[in-house]
Design a protein around this motif. Structure first.
Motif, PDB file in Angstrom:
ATOM      1  N   ASP A 153       0.794   4.437  -2.550  1.00 24.32           N
ATOM      2  CA  ASP A 153       0.644   5.795  -2.024  1.00 24.32           C
ATOM      3  C   ASP A 153       1.814   6.688  -2.409  1.00 24.32           C
ATOM      4  O   ASP A 153       1.645   7.887  -2.627  1.00 24.32           O
ATOM      5  N   ASP A 154       3.015   6.118  -2.510  1.00 27.51           N
ATOM      6  CA  ASP A 154       4.183   6.905  -2.871  1.00 27.51           C
ATOM      7  C   ASP A 154       4.112   7.367  -4.325  1.00 27.51           C
ATOM      8  O   ASP A 154       4.532   8.474  -4.647  1.00 27.51           O
ATOM      9  N   ARG A 201      -5.762   3.619  -8.221  1.00 26.69           N
ATOM     10  CA  ARG A 201      -4.428   4.229  -8.343  1.00 26.69           C
ATOM     11  C   ARG A 201      -3.403   3.177  -8.780  1.00 26.69           C
ATOM     12  O   ARG A 201      -2.531   3.464  -9.584  1.00 26.69           O
ATOM     13  N   VAL A 213       8.279   0.834  -1.553  1.00 28.05           N
ATOM     14  CA  VAL A 213       8.572   2.207  -1.980  1.00 28.05           C
ATOM     15  C   VAL A 213       9.943   2.315  -2.641  1.00 28.05           C
ATOM     16  O   VAL A 213      10.087   2.918  -3.706  1.00 28.05           O
ATOM     17  N   GLU A 236       1.239   7.726  -6.124  1.00 35.66           N
ATOM     18  CA  GLU A 236       0.140   8.688  -6.227  1.00 35.66           C
ATOM     19  C   GLU A 236      -0.599   8.729  -4.902  1.00 35.66           C
ATOM     20  O   GLU A 236      -1.191   7.738  -4.480  1.00 35.66           O
ATOM     21  N   LYS A 237      -0.544   9.874  -4.249  1.00 28.26           N
ATOM     22  CA  LYS A 237      -1.214  10.041  -2.960  1.00 28.26           C
ATOM     23  C   LYS A 237      -2.723   9.913  -3.134  1.00 28.26           C
ATOM     24  O   LYS A 237      -3.283  10.299  -4.157  1.00 28.26           O
ATOM     25  N   ALA A 238      -3.366   9.390  -2.101  1.00 26.91           N
ATOM     26  CA  ALA A 238      -4.824   9.274  -2.100  1.00 26.91           C
ATOM     27  C   ALA A 238      -5.453  10.662  -2.076  1.00 26.91           C
ATOM     28  O   ALA A 238      -4.987  11.551  -1.365  1.00 26.91           O
ATOM     29  N   THR A 239      -6.476  10.840  -2.889  1.00 31.74           N
ATOM     30  CA  THR A 239      -7.250  12.079  -2.888  1.00 31.74           C
ATOM     31  C   THR A 239      -8.725  11.714  -2.951  1.00 31.74           C
ATOM     32  O   THR A 239      -9.084  10.620  -3.379  1.00 31.74           O
ATOM     33  N   LEU A 285      -7.430   2.747  -3.694  1.00 28.26           N
ATOM     34  CA  LEU A 285      -6.116   2.137  -3.893  1.00 28.26           C
ATOM     35  C   LEU A 285      -6.025   1.346  -5.192  1.00 28.26           C
ATOM     36  O   LEU A 285      -5.057   1.487  -5.941  1.00 28.26           O
ATOM     37  N   ASP A 320     -10.540   9.633  -5.981  1.00 26.12           N
ATOM     38  CA  ASP A 320      -9.527   9.012  -6.852  1.00 26.12           C
ATOM     39  C   ASP A 320      -9.877   7.570  -7.215  1.00 26.12           C
ATOM     40  O   ASP A 320      -9.176   6.936  -7.991  1.00 26.12           O
ATOM     41  N   HIS A 378       0.844  -1.205   0.000  1.00 31.67           N
ATOM     42  CA  HIS A 378       0.000   0.000   0.000  1.00 31.67           C
ATOM     43  C   HIS A 378       0.874   1.249   0.000  1.00 31.67           C
ATOM     44  O   HIS A 378       0.562   2.230  -0.682  1.00 31.67           O
ATOM     45  N   ASP A 379       1.977   1.212   0.757  1.00 32.42           N
ATOM     46  CA  ASP A 379       2.875   2.371   0.809  1.00 32.42           C
ATOM     47  C   ASP A 379       3.468   2.693  -0.556  1.00 32.42           C
ATOM     48  O   ASP A 379       3.644   3.862  -0.903  1.00 32.42           O
TER      49      ASP A 379
END
Length: 81
Positions: free
Chosen positions: A27-28, A42, A73, A30-33, A39, A36, A23-24
């Motif tokens: 998120d790295d 994205r 990451v 594309e950050k959650a918005t 997960l 969106d 998950h990290d």
């Protein structure tokens, strides 16, 4: 230890290789918005990048005893954009 992430498989010749993208790592990239799609949306948007990182890591022999390739990451950063 259970690592949370998105699992999928890639082929290495006739063999299926299990991949887990943390998950990290998602998120790295594309950050959650809000709005969106979450997960998985994205992950899907950037799947090519995760596949490149997984393939490179597998080719270097960096996988778990059971053959699972965990993309984190550092792997995504190393795969460039």
């Amino acid at each position: 230890m259970a690592v949370r992430g998105v699992r999928f498989a890639m082929r290495n010749g006739p063999t299926l290789v299990a991949i887990l993208v943390t998950h990290d790592a998602v998120d790295d990239v594309e950050k959650a918005t809000a709005g969106d799609g979450g997960l998985l949306a994205r992950f899907s948007k950037h799947r090519d990048r995760f596949e490149l990182a997984a393939s490179a890591k597998h080719q270097r022999g960096k996988f778990e005893e059971d053959g699972l390739v965990i993309v984190d990451v550092a792997d995504v950063k190393g795969a460039g954009h």
